[in-house]
Design a protein around this motif. Structure first.
Motif: not given
Length: 281
Positions: A75-79, A94-95, A215-222, A230-232
């Motif tokens: 969803v968000v915060h993919g490294i 996301d920028v 597992p990286d404590n950043w990425a959030v998955y469905s 995701h639009f912003e």
């Protein structure tokens, strides 16, 4: 409590937002099959720094990259890493940009190659929900009016707003008050006032609304593995109504953009950087 910005401060955020918009359009052009998300991150950092700005995400609470690049069920915060884009992927980009101490933040989701019918509907719905929410960001309205408009637009198409993630105020800091849920009841929550600057960001799953941390404590998955979008935009609440400060979308409702003369000049000077014959290296 939201930190109200003066008209001059809103213009400073809009200057950062113009760079965000230019960067997102560039990334959208380059998100093609065979490209690795790490390459998009390097491209974004070079571009942002070439405009005299800083990537606001890099180093934020230890985040190691300049953008978030989140494919498919991420969803968000993919490294960004060595993930290679393939036809049929959807990729959320996301920028965030800091310019002279002011921050703007925006995101979009792109289809790589030909999207599936479900993916196309998901992207169209999430983008439409963003503008439905922004249109309610009127002075004297309630934050719940924004949240409800997003939720209603998403759910009428059979998708799910993610309840564990929210939008936020933005300005001197990346995350300021208030938090902006993508669900809620109209007529509830804080009153919207001229001078509020908000990052409104629907995050939507094709399946259920539940998410889980990677597992990286950043990425959030469905949680159910369904596609996500995701639009912003960063927007300002003004006396005349909402104003988009990150105009990455050429098809956005014109009444919501209302570029200043300085933004128009900045956008025009940047067009050459976005044409195919010019490379940002």
């Amino acid at each position: 409590m939201a930190k109200l910005k003066s008209p001059e401060q809103i213009e400073r955020i809009a200057a950062a937002g113009a760079i965000v918009a230019q960067c997102l359009r560039l990334l959208q052009q380059r998100a093609r099959p065979g490209v690795r998300t790490r390459e998009l991150d390097a491209l974004a950092e070079r571009f942002i720094r070439s405009r005299g700005a800083e990537p606001a995400f890099k180093g934020y609470h230890g985040y190691p990259a300049s953008i978030c690049a989140s494919p498919n069920s991420l969803v968000v915060h993919g490294i960004p890493d060595d993930y290679e884009l393939t036809p049929g992927d959807v990729l959320s980009l996301d920028v965030g940009v800091e310019l002279d101490g002011w921050i703007a933040d925006a995101a979009l989701t792109v289809a790589v190659g030909r999207p599936s019918p479900t993916a196309r509907r998901l992207l169209d719905t999430t983008r439409a929900a963003l503008y439905a929410g922004i249109a309610k960001a009127q002075p004297g309205a309630h934050l719940g009016d924004v949240s409800h408009a997003i939720q209603q637009r998403v759910e009428q198409d059979g998708f799910s707003v993610i309840r564990a993630l929210v939008g936020h105020g933005v300005g001197r800091a990346m995350h300021e008050e208030p938090q902006i849920p993508n669900f809620g009841r109209p007529g509830t929550g804080p009153l919207l006032e001229p001078g509020m600057v908000l990052a409104i960001e629907p995050m939507v799953n094709a399946g259920g609304h539940e998410v889980e941390m990677g597992p990286d404590n950043w990425a959030v998955y469905s949680r159910d593995g369904s596609l996500a979008a995701h639009f912003e935009h960063t927007i300002a609440v003004t006396r005349e109504g909402p104003r988009i400060l990150t105009p990455w979308d050429p098809d956005a409702p014109a009444a919501l953009v209302r570029e200043s003369a300085s933004e128009k000049a900045e956008r025009g000077s940047a067009e050459s950087a976005l044409t195919p014959h010019r490379e940002v290296r």
